[in-house]
Scaffold this active site. Structure first.
Site, PDB file in Angstrom:
ATOM      1  N   GLY B 128     -41.320   7.568  21.472  1.00  0.00           N
ATOM      2  CA  GLY B 128     -41.826   8.068  20.197  1.00  0.00           C
ATOM      3  C   GLY B 128     -42.971   7.236  19.659  1.00  0.00           C
ATOM      4  O   GLY B 128     -42.847   6.585  18.608  1.00  0.00           O
ATOM      5  N   GLU B 248     -44.252  -0.556  30.921  1.00  0.00           N
ATOM      6  CA  GLU B 248     -44.729   0.779  31.243  1.00  0.00           C
ATOM      7  C   GLU B 248     -45.937   0.760  32.163  1.00  0.00           C
ATOM      8  O   GLU B 248     -46.236   1.749  32.812  1.00  0.00           O
ATOM      9  CB  GLU B 248     -45.067   1.500  29.920  1.00  0.00           C
ATOM     10  CG  GLU B 248     -45.283   2.984  30.055  1.00  0.00           C
ATOM     11  CD  GLU B 248     -45.588   3.665  28.715  1.00  0.00           C
ATOM     12  OE1 GLU B 248     -45.182   3.136  27.671  1.00  0.00           O
ATOM     13  OE2 GLU B 248     -46.217   4.723  28.746  1.00  0.00           O
TER      14      GLU B 248
END
Lengths: 330, 386
Positions: B128, B248
């Site tokens: 998010g 990531e």
């Protein structure tokens, strides 16, 4: 700290201490650094390919103009043929092109540092077997030429009776091994030079001010910094991994892959470094061109990247789809 | 910046062989439609199988269901999964970043609650971060949470959120202190864990460029988030989120997205010598895969040795994602077919999807422009001798 780190540090100190304009060969030779990876039994300094690569990498990082790579390659050829090295530099005929006809070695080649070498070495095919032929420069027709970085790349003409040369048989595959090992020297030298131009570009753009601030604070310039850093990083990883593989035996696949990567890195890295340096970088007063001229020259030696890329691609195609991934991750 | 050359050890090699064998047996070629890297299909049953093999949450502590294995071992597993086109979609985000970030910043209770099901492959997460007006300039985000009893009341909108319509949880980066009070815009941000089935959460798929519907728009309207779902420290969201981004960015998902296009192209070649232009492309592709594999391995090893190679990860992601696109362009230039649907071969199917989704490779997880800015800040003058 590994043995290679220590060796690199020693050579680094030596090259730093060499005054500009002075020939670094004298000190490099006195320290035995040009014979690293040549067995001591053959009169060399001992050590393996990783040691040799650590010397070459520092030489590349300093844009050192001296026949170190050639002397290492030549020394290993002499040792492989059961001969001993002398104390002088060696030159090596980099590829095929010479032939033995009626007992005479004939043909011509571009040879690095031929005129000043103690011996000019060639791997020749004699009835299907590789033989080392060692000539003295005065036995050959040598015309001085320079590469784009002013390094000697002489036109050498052979027309000499084989019986007048020192000859000795080499192990099978010696000609291919020379291609691989010669290419590997250029890859390692280039990795060192790319690291240097990355550092130079970072330093220069942090000092050079335009519009009231260091140009390194502009995004467009930062992109050049990243491009040249990536070039250095890829080239180093490719070179070091290839060196390790060849040291372990074989390694033609990895050397070809490293050549392809270093060639891409040379194109991208030199372009980005020059762009970030502006007009300063294209003057002889400033050091960048010493590196970029060498990098551009090395691209064309020991067969250019295109040939290695095609060979690698053909290997990949003939090995088939299921072999690619295991090969990449081997 | 530092990339040490490293090799796989015997245990890591054995693991690699084990994963290869598992994939050959569980997902034989031809028995499934392979995906493109991390865009691969969601298959909860497959994720659960990986969980049972101990290949999820590999680096997490054992007391929470993890396996205390190294980053290199995790890399070995993820490389094999991605290269096979395995359906990793269900667990991908949870395994790559939500689990590790909860392990780092979560409370004891949160770790006991979330990590075991992440390690079993049964709990899925969305990221998010992005908002309609906050993409690269993430700190400008407008989603805000205000204090409400023993929790927070969350309002705002997240967008380009993969899997939000079907996943279980989303870690929401939001503002808990207004910029005027917090000083600069990077302070006053917090990470809240939001259950995607909670009241006030409405996730709507945004049709993606290739016609798929994993991308979502997420409306958050008076969503109550109890204190036990605050991740880490209120106000420390920016720092926490930055460390999440490091998880990531440094992996093989950043250069393997089009690998199967290359492999299937190779499979379709006729026997015998290939034309020069084909050899040129395959040679360049193999060389680049090889060096990216070694760079990624070096990053994973550096993490295992206690370093935090976030600059290195940004550098590699930036060049890896460009390569994913370049190699695809190279293949496109070699083929004679006019790609269309329904696909007449696996190659054509993968080529169409890759062509349509390739622009996202250099955008997702931080645009290449942002990555270059991040990386360049780590390229400080060395003062070294030369």
């Amino acid at each position: 700290m590994t043995g290679q780190d220590l060796l690199a540090e020693t050579v680094e100190r030596l090259l730093n201490a060499t005054p500009p304009g002075e020939d670094p060969w004298v000190d490099l030779a006195a320290g035995g650094f040009a014979w690293v990876s040549v067995p001591e039994s053959a009169g060399g300094s001992g050590g393996d390919l990783r040691d040799a690569a650590s010397v070459l990498r520092v030489a590349g990082r300093h844009a050192t103009s001296a026949p170190i790579a050639e002397t290492m390659l030549g020394g290993r050829l002499l040792a492989g043929a059961g001969l001993k090295v002398s104390g002088g530099s060696l030159a090596v005929v980099p590829g095929p092109g010479l032939a033995v006809v009626d007992g005479r070695l004939t043909g011509s080649a571009v040879v690095a540092w031929a005129a000043e070498a103690d011996q000019v070495l060639a791997v020749v095919d004699l009835d299907g077997s590789p033989v080392l032929a060692a000539a003295r420069p005065e036995q050959l027709g040598i015309e001085r030429r320079l590469n784009m970085a002013d390094e000697p790349r002489d036109d050498v003409r052979f027309d000499v009776a084989l019986s007048e040369l020192v000859t000795a048989p080499l192990p099978d595959g010696a000609a291919d091994d020379l291609q691989r090992d010669g290419c590997l020297t250029r890859v390692v030298l280039a990795a060192g030079a790319l690291q240097a131009i990355s550092e130079m570009t970072i330093d220069y753009t942090s000092q050079r001010r335009q519009f009231g601030r260091p140009i390194a604070t502009f995004q467009a310039v930062q992109h050049h910094l990243v491009a040249v850093a990536q070039s250095a990083v890829r080239a180093s990883m490719a070179a070091e991994t290839a060196v390790r593989t060849v040291q372990g035996g074989g390694g033609a696949w990895e050397v070809a892959a490293a050549r392809v990567i270093v060639d891409e890195a040379t194109i991208e890295g030199t372009r980005a470094a020059h762009q970030a340096h502006g007009a300063m970088g294209v003057t002889r007063e400033y050091g960048l061109q010493r590196y970029t001229r060498l990098l551009w020259a090395w691209r064309h030696e020991y067969r250019q990247a295109r040939e290695w890329r095609r060979w690698l691609g053909s290997e990949v195609a003939s090995s088939g789809a299921d072999a690619l991934w295991p090969r990449i991750t081997r | 910046m530092h990339f040490e050359v490293t090799e796989l050890g015997a245990v890591e090699r054995a693991l690699q062989a084990e994963v290869r064998q598992f994939l050959t047996e569980e997902l034989p070629r031809g028995s499934f439609v392979p995906g493109l890297g991390m865009n691969a299909a969601k298959d909860p049953a497959f994720s659960a199988k990986l969980g049972r093999r101990g290949w999820l949450g590999m680096t997490l502590p054992e007391e929470y269901g993890g396996h205390r294995r190294s980053m290199v071992e995790r890399l070995v597993v993820t490389e094999e999964l991605l290269r096979w086109g395995a359906p990793v979609g269900h667990h991908w985000v949870a395994d790559r970043q939500s689990g590790p970030i909860i392990a780092r910043y979560g409370t004891e209770e949160q770790k006991r609650r979330f990590l075991p099901p992440i390690c079993r492959g049964i709990l899925s997460f969305s990221i998010g971060m992005s908002e309609p007006d906050s993409g690269s300039d993430l700190a400008s985000l407008a989603t805000r949470a205000v204090r409400d009893g023993n929790g927070w009341l969350l309002n705002g909108r997240k967008v380009w959120t993969t899997g939000a319509a079907v996943n279980d949880w989303m870690i929401v980066l939001c503002r808990t202190t207004p910029v005027e009070e917090g000083g600069d815009k990077r302070s006053g941000l917090s990470q809240l864990m939001v259950e995607l089935s909670a009241d006030g959460v409405v996730a709507t798929p945004i049709p993606f460029i290739d016609g798929t519907a994993d991308f979502c728009d997420v409306m958050l309207e008076d969503v109550y988030v109890p204190d036990e779902q605050v991740l880490g420290t209120i106000g420390a969201g920016w720092t926490q989120n930055t460390s999440e981004l490091a998880f990531e960015r440094g992996g093989p998902d950043r250069w393997l997205s089009t690998y199967l296009v290359v492999e299937e192209y190779l499979r379709g070649l006729e026997r015998g010598p290939v034309p020069h232009e084909v050899a040129d492309l395959l040679g360049a592709a193999a060389a680049n895969y090889w060096v990216l594999h070694h760079l990624t391995l070096s990053i994973a090893r550096a993490v295992d040795e206690g370093r935090s190679p976030s600059i290195e990860a940004s550098l590699v992601k930036e060049m890896g994602t460009r390569f994913e696109q370049d190699v695809l362009s190279g293949i496109q230039a070699l083929i004679d077919l006019e790609p269309g649907l329904p696909a007449r071969s696996m190659f054509e199917r993968l080529l169409v999807t890759a062509t349509l989704t390739a622009p996202s490779f250099t955008i997702r997880g931080g645009t290449n422009e942002i990555l270059r800015s991040v990386a360049s800040k780590g390229l400080a003058p060395s003062g070294g001798s030369r």
